[in-house]
Design a protein around this motif. Structure first.
Motif, PDB file in Angstrom:
ATOM      1  N   SER A  17      -1.344  -0.427  -2.895  1.00  0.00           N
ATOM      2  CA  SER A  17      -2.491   0.252  -2.011  1.00  0.00           C
ATOM      3  C   SER A  17      -2.120   1.717  -2.180  1.00  0.00           C
ATOM      4  CB  SER A  17      -2.987  -0.119  -0.823  1.00  0.00           C
ATOM      5  OG  SER A  17      -1.800  -0.064  -0.080  1.00  0.00           O
ATOM      6  N   GLY A  44       4.964  10.577  -1.108  1.00  0.00           N
ATOM      7  CA  GLY A  44       4.524  10.272  -2.402  1.00  0.00           C
ATOM      8  C   GLY A  44       3.560  11.181  -3.064  1.00  0.00           C
ATOM      9  N   LYS A  45       3.917  12.396  -3.439  1.00  0.00           N
ATOM     10  CA  LYS A  45       3.360  13.616  -4.178  1.00  0.00           C
ATOM     11  C   LYS A  45       3.426  13.174  -5.642  1.00  0.00           C
ATOM     12  CE  LYS A  45       5.495  17.003  -1.752  1.00  0.00           C
ATOM     13  NZ  LYS A  45       6.047  16.123  -0.628  1.00  0.00           N
ATOM     14  N   LEU A  47       3.284  10.497  -7.437  1.00  0.00           N
ATOM     15  CA  LEU A  47       2.360   9.604  -7.827  1.00  0.00           C
ATOM     16  C   LEU A  47       0.860  10.237  -7.771  1.00  0.00           C
ATOM     17  CD1 LEU A  47       1.799   6.308  -7.201  1.00  0.00           C
ATOM     18  CD2 LEU A  47      -0.106   7.483  -6.507  1.00  0.00           C
ATOM     19  N   ARG A 319      12.966   8.573   2.983  1.00  0.00           N
ATOM     20  CA  ARG A 319      11.935   8.916   2.137  1.00  0.00           C
ATOM     21  C   ARG A 319      11.226   7.594   1.471  1.00  0.00           C
ATOM     22  NH1 ARG A 319      13.059  13.902  -1.551  1.00  0.00           N
ATOM     23  NH2 ARG A 319      11.153  13.149  -2.465  1.00  0.00           N
ATOM     24  N   HIS A 552      13.256  -0.327  -4.933  1.00  0.00           N
ATOM     25  CA  HIS A 552      13.754   0.456  -3.573  1.00  0.00           C
ATOM     26  C   HIS A 552      14.007  -0.735  -2.715  1.00  0.00           C
ATOM     27  CE1 HIS A 552      11.371   4.904  -4.036  1.00  0.00           C
ATOM     28  NE2 HIS A 552      12.166   4.519  -4.637  1.00  0.00           N
TER      29      HIS A 552
HETATM   30  P1  ADP Z   1       7.371  13.363  -2.260  1.00  0.00           P
HETATM   31  O1  ADP Z   1       7.548  14.091  -3.560  1.00  0.00           O
HETATM   32  O2  ADP Z   1       6.217  13.545  -1.581  1.00  0.00           O
HETATM   33  O3  ADP Z   1       8.505  13.625  -1.431  1.00  0.00           O
HETATM   34  P2  ADP Z   1       7.747  11.239  -3.744  1.00  0.00           P
HETATM   35  O4  ADP Z   1       6.661  11.304  -4.826  1.00  0.00           O
HETATM   36  O5  ADP Z   1       9.207  11.218  -3.993  1.00  0.00           O
HETATM   37  O6  ADP Z   1       7.639  11.795  -2.389  1.00  0.00           O
HETATM   38  O7  ADP Z   1       7.508   9.458  -3.319  1.00  0.00           O
HETATM   39  C1  ADP Z   1       8.481   9.046  -2.304  1.00  0.00           C
HETATM   40  C2  ADP Z   1       8.543   7.369  -2.476  1.00  0.00           C
HETATM   41  O8  ADP Z   1       7.421   6.948  -2.155  1.00  0.00           O
HETATM   42  C3  ADP Z   1       8.785   7.300  -3.821  1.00  0.00           C
HETATM   43  O9  ADP Z   1      10.040   6.549  -3.792  1.00  0.00           O
HETATM   44  C4  ADP Z   1       7.500   6.356  -4.266  1.00  0.00           C
HETATM   45  O10 ADP Z   1       7.826   5.227  -5.262  1.00  0.00           O
HETATM   46  C5  ADP Z   1       6.857   5.704  -3.140  1.00  0.00           C
HETATM   47  N1  ADP Z   1       5.439   5.780  -3.032  1.00  0.00           N
HETATM   48  C6  ADP Z   1       4.615   6.600  -3.580  1.00  0.00           C
HETATM   49  N2  ADP Z   1       3.400   6.000  -3.475  1.00  0.00           N
HETATM   50  C7  ADP Z   1       3.451   4.858  -2.900  1.00  0.00           C
HETATM   51  C8  ADP Z   1       2.483   3.958  -2.757  1.00  0.00           C
HETATM   52  N3  ADP Z   1       1.241   4.010  -2.792  1.00  0.00           N
HETATM   53  N4  ADP Z   1       3.187   2.615  -1.920  1.00  0.00           N
HETATM   54  C9  ADP Z   1       4.391   2.563  -1.971  1.00  0.00           C
HETATM   55  N5  ADP Z   1       5.193   3.229  -2.366  1.00  0.00           N
HETATM   56  C10 ADP Z   1       4.704   4.785  -2.677  1.00  0.00           C
END
Ligand code: ADP
Ligand code: MG
Length: 601
Positions: A17, A44-45, A47, A319, A552
């Protein structure tokens, strides 16, 4: 028929999700709007732009400031079966030309901001179908941000050259002036702005006076055996000392500071990322560009300069969203030293602004209120629950006690000593120490000698700090800071004004209990998790990538809890997509099966 966004999320990322706000941002970009995402670290930015990039036609160009982060992201994407690449200063012109020539094969192209320094590059870009421009760590464009990068300023030309390509800007810096600067500098066109809370609910926040550094460190780290953590110290010497002490106690530890060779630092960083050492003791030079998701604790042995820095550094913990702990050990010395360093700053305006920030940081340390309420309110956010249950002050609230008599005794001692001695000496007098110099000075004959002998010296120190902090005492400048009375001291000495103290130092925080409470709620076999982690490490070593790129901790824990038997069950795990099933399904399912047959028989 096109797939739903949720289906694409599972297909390409293996997630079951969206996290809060991700879908809003994805949809906004895909609808062609300029979009600003302001979400805390770990939200999770990435993504939010990677998914649109994969689904949309064309090449998504991501501008990212740090080569290490770029490489890390590209590596992670490739392991998910997504064709991503980068262009940066580590490549020669031939390589760059080759990539640019074949660029349409890549839905994601990461680029360092330096590239945008010449028009030729803009022209080169105009020849390719760009789907989105993404500015990661967008606060770098703002002079108000904590890491302004002049190169980012060139990105203002993007809108001129590419008026029709949506721009996405992402940052974890929440202040309003930075946000406005991003929008102005990039010349964004009525952007969608998505901002979330800056709370990091999985972080347990503890702030304590520093007493016996190493004991306080061990109190935290021994609860995280074989897990990763960072310990920040202020000086190289302190880093060396702590690293050596922990090494002697058989922790897997290494160090990182500017006095070590590039080679040494590179190696210790790699060992940390690859889980070859658990703990890295470092100066604040360490941490930028580290994407390690499973840092379980961040310990500060000194007070950071300001709340921004503190928030950023504790942000390196947890994180992956799993429970993690942040411990800050501070002393009034930190405040004194930091203020003294500010004296070198020429501009009086900047100097006083920075002084104010340091004082606010100290006020957080010294507060009895909920840490989350205080920290978030600094960033302009109201945290509503009255008890966060995840900070020291909420877990074991400090009582306020009447400190009037104690204060009178302390101030009289300073007065009787003619304000010519430092904190330690004053403590010795009050505590009734037999210190040689004290006896030689005949200060054992003072009326204030031993007047607080019932209190441990750490307690006396704590009260002196509180008096300094509340302005009833001050510390002189110079190499040997002396305790001095202030104009406010009279109020207590003569007018018997009441003063309240925080009564917190001497009871051990009940951290054992909170650690249990923090423990991941899923019921799983620790044995199996250990085996799965070992398997992950083997696979990672073979592939030459950090273990977290394979999986992870979270999906591993879920595997250890649910013990999937079939491909479908394996695919159900949050974090497992088709690509990871193909790559790793067989060994992980086998490992789980073997474990079960051993434990059943
Ligand atoms: P930010 O850039 O906001 O600090 P990241 O993009 O590095 O964060 O994401 C942090 C972690 O969260 C990543 O390791 C990613 O795999 C995980 N993540 C992102 N979106 C989801 C999701 N929808 N469900 C589970 N884990 C997620
Ligand atoms: Mg990021």
């Amino acid at each position: 028929m096109s797939m739903s966004l949720e289906d694409s999320l599972k297909k390409y990322f293996g997630f079951n999700s969206f996290r809060p706000f991700q879908k809003d941002i994805v949809s906004s970009l895909m609808a062609g709007h300029d979009t600003v995402g302001i979400l805390p670290t770990g939200a999770g930015k990435s993504l939010c732009y990677q998914l649109p990039a994969i689904i949309s036609k064309g090449v998504c160009v991501v501008i990212s400031p740090l080569i290490a982060l770029m490489q890390d992201q590209v590596m992670a994407l490739q392991k998910q079966g997504i064709n991503a690449t980068f262009v940066n200063s580590s490549q020669d012109a031939f390589e760059v030309d080759y990539i640019m020539y074949n660029v349409t094969e890549f839905p994601l192209l990461y680029i360092a901001p330096e590239r945008f320094g010449n028009d030729r590059f803009f022209q080169q870009l105009q020849k390719i179908p760009v789907s989105y421009f993404i500015i990661d760590e967008a606060h770098c464009i703002s002079q108000w941000g904590h890491s302004f990068r002049p190169n980012y300023r060139q990105l203002r030309l993007l809108k001129d050259y590419f008026p029709d390509v949506p721009i996405g800007a992402f940052t974890a810096t929440a202040t309003p002036d930075v946000k406005q600067d991003i929008i102005d500098q990039l010349n964004l066109n009525q952007p969608t702005v998505v901002t979330s809370s800056f709370d990091r609910p999985n972080l347990l926040i503890k702030i304590n006076e520093k007493q016996n550094g190493i004991k306080q460190i061990e109190e935290c780290i021994k609860r995280y055996p074989n897990e990763s953590g960072i310990i920040y110290a202020a000086t190289r010497k302190e880093v060396d000392t702590i690293c050596e002490k922990l090494g002697k106690s058989n922790y897997k530890v290494d160090k990182y500071h500017a006095g070590l060779s590039d080679d040494y630092r590179q190696k210790s960083q790699t060992k940390f990322i690859n889980d070859d050492v658990d703990i890295l003791v470092a100066t604040v030079a360490f941490g930028m560009g580290i994407n390690k998701p499973d840092v379980r604790f961040v310990i500060h042995l000194n007070m950071p300069k300001n709340m921004e820095q503190y928030y950023q550094e504790i942000g390196r913990a947890g994180r992956d969203g799993l429970p993690s702990e942040c411990v800050l050990l501070y002393s009034i010395r930190d405040l004194i030293l930091q203020k003294r360093m500010l004296n070198d700053i020429e501009s009086k305006t900047i100097q006083s602004a920075m002084r104010r920030k340091t004082e606010q940081m100290f006020a957080l340390c010294d507060s009895v209120a909920c840490r989350r309420v205080e920290l978030l309110s600094y960033f302009g956010e109201t945290y509503t629950p009255s008890n966060c249950s995840q900070c020291d002050n909420c877990i074991s609230p400090s009582k306020m006690i009447d400190g009037t008599i104690i204060s009178q005794k302390i101030l009289s001692a300073v007065y009787r000593l003619h304000q010519r001695f430092g904190i330690n000496y004053v403590i010795d007098v009050l505590h009734g120490s037999k210190n040689k110099m004290l006896l030689r000075n005949r200060h054992n004959q003072l009326s204030t000698y031993g007047i607080l002998k019932e209190l441990p010296s750490v307690a006396i120190r704590h009260y002196i700090f509180a008096l300094i902090n509340q302005g009833y005492l001050t510390v002189s400048e110079g190499d040997y800071p002396l305790l001095k009375l202030t104009h406010k001291s009279r109020d207590i000495l003569f007018d018997k004004q009441n003063i309240q103290f925080k009564d917190q130092v001497f009871k051990e925080p009940k951290s054992k209990k909170s650690a249990v409470k923090m423990a991941f709620t899923m019921d799983y076999s620790h044995d199996l998790l250990t085996k799965l982690k070992a398997l992950r490490k083997d696979i990672a070593n073979e592939a030459g990538v950090p273990p977290y790129i394979i999986f992870h901790d979270k999906p591993l824990i879920e595997m250890a809890a649910k013990c999937p038997k079939t491909d479908d069950e394996f695919l159900d795990i949050n974090g497992v997509g088709p690509q990871k099933l193909t790559l790793y399904g067989v060994p992980f399912l086998r490992c789980i099966k073997e474990h079960q047959s051993m434990t059943v028989s």
